[in-house]
Design an enzyme around this catalytic site. Structure first.
Site, PDB file in Angstrom:
ATOM      1  N   HIS A  56       0.836  -1.181   0.116  1.00 36.62           N
ATOM      2  CA  HIS A  56       0.011  -0.054  -0.104  1.00 36.62           C
ATOM      3  C   HIS A  56       0.739   1.135   0.034  1.00 36.62           C
ATOM      4  O   HIS A  56       2.021   1.352   0.879  1.00 36.62           O
ATOM      5  CB  HIS A  56      -0.919   0.038   1.199  1.00 36.62           C
ATOM      6  CG  HIS A  56      -1.948   0.730   1.232  1.00 36.62           C
ATOM      7  ND1 HIS A  56      -2.519   1.627   2.210  1.00 36.62           N
ATOM      8  CD2 HIS A  56      -2.856   1.232   0.324  1.00 36.62           C
ATOM      9  CE1 HIS A  56      -3.530   2.318   2.200  1.00 36.62           C
ATOM     10  NE2 HIS A  56      -3.778   2.224   0.862  1.00 36.62           N
ATOM     11  N   HIS A  99      -0.979  10.778  -2.224  1.00 32.50           N
ATOM     12  CA  HIS A  99      -2.264  10.378  -1.370  1.00 32.50           C
ATOM     13  C   HIS A  99      -3.063  11.288  -1.050  1.00 32.50           C
ATOM     14  O   HIS A  99      -4.235  11.401  -1.683  1.00 32.50           O
ATOM     15  CB  HIS A  99      -1.734   9.319  -0.346  1.00 32.50           C
ATOM     16  CG  HIS A  99      -2.985   8.727   0.457  1.00 32.50           C
ATOM     17  ND1 HIS A  99      -3.845   9.425   1.252  1.00 32.50           N
ATOM     18  CD2 HIS A  99      -3.714   7.594   0.113  1.00 32.50           C
ATOM     19  CE1 HIS A  99      -4.636   8.677   1.778  1.00 32.50           C
ATOM     20  NE2 HIS A  99      -4.699   7.749   0.943  1.00 32.50           N
TER      21      HIS A  99
END
Length: 314
Positions: A56, A99
């Site tokens: 991730h 992100h």
């Protein structure tokens, strides 16, 4: 005494040694699917599949920021893994990896990513997971797609970049063999397939009705990988239903055992046992915040004889 023809090469080597401190490049563990046919075969479920990890945000940790190519290489220097990444638009229409919609948490910049040009963003430096400033800069999606060839598979999330734009980027870089797209709706799945029938997508398969909708969407299952959930589903038949259709299942650990470990609530041994349990329950791929630790847990499983072994290497 050195002959004159050797002097220049030696001087160049010495110069590089001074600059790089005699540092040797790390050997990378690879997932090498070179084209669309190979990546579809790689994700096709078979009973002899080798469980593996998707890191991730690339596997960030102390010294290595999220969504950073140096971090990708650090993660791959330990174990083979896919890399999940997050694309965002800049003010001038370029796509960078970030992100958050804002810069503050992960860089020494402030404000929205979308309010800065690529040139402005390239002057910033990234922070690691502990908030320490590093020398690493924000990469573009273009840079990541080129870097990944022959090394790994990128899993490109959405953020503020539409699915057809992400698909077009993969086609532009001829990266159908080393990148897949996360698609959250049937409409997005169909849009991506319209751009290219070669692109594989990670799609939501947490519920039977989602699987039924995928059956009817007009996109073949060879283009689909099932993301089951961030939690173990109550209905364990989800795994077998996706497998029956020839696709692998991804299960997330970032919101459960990864979080418990980083908070000190479980031990390293319990973390490893947790990863192995996810595989025993039916997962083929673990999407983990802790890419290195999850890779270590699955390492022994990857030693088995398998038709997928040809895609793993160094």
């Amino acid at each position: 005494m050195l002959k004159s023809k050797y002097i220049l090469p030696v001087l160049l080597l010495l110069t590089q040694a001074v600059i790089f401190g005699f540092r040797q490049p790390a050997q990378l563990h690879t997932i090498n699917t070179g084209n669309a046919k190979e990546i579809k075969d790689f994700f096709r479920y078979t009973p002899d599949r080798l469980p593996f990890v998707c890191s991730h945000r690339g596997g960030p940790r102390k010294g290595f920021p999220e969504n950073c190519i140096a971090t990708f290489e650090n993660t791959l220097s330990h174990y083979p893994t896919m890399l999940e990444i997050d694309p965002r638009f800049t003010k001038d229409g370029k796509i960078v990896l970030m992100h958050d919609p804002t810069l503050d948490r992960t860089s020494n910049g402030t404000g929205k990513v979308a309010d800065h040009t690529l040139a402005e963003l390239k002057k910033l430096r990234l922070k690691d997971t502990e908030g320490n400033l590093t020398d690493f800069t924000i990469p573009t999606l273009d840079e990541a797609l080129e870097w990944a060839k022959g090394k790994t598979i990128l899993v490109i999330d959405a953020k503020d970049v539409p699915v057809d734009v992400r698909a077009a980027k993969i086609v532009e870089h001829k990266a159908e063999g080393n990148a897949i797209i996360i698609a959250y709706s049937i409409e997005d799945i169909q849009k991506c397939y319209a751009v290219s029938k070669d692109i594989v997508m990670e799609v939501m398969t947490a519920k039977p009705e989602q699987i039924a909708a995928l059956d009817k969407c007009g996109v073949p299952w060879e283009n689909l990988v099932g993301f089951v959930s961030h939690e173990m589903p109550q209905d364990k038949n989800i795994f077998s239903e996706v497998h029956k259709r020839g696709s692998m299942c991804v299960l997330g650990s970032s919101r459960n055992i990864d979080r418990q470990f980083t908070k000190g609530q479980i031990s390293a041994a319990e973390l490893e046992a947790g990863y192995l349990n996810l595989i025993r329950q039916g997962a083929d791929v673990i999407e983990a915040d802790l890419g290195i630790e999850s890779g270590a847990a699955l390492h022994s499983l990857q030693q088995a004889a398998s038709s997928k072994a040809k895609y793993f290497g160094k």
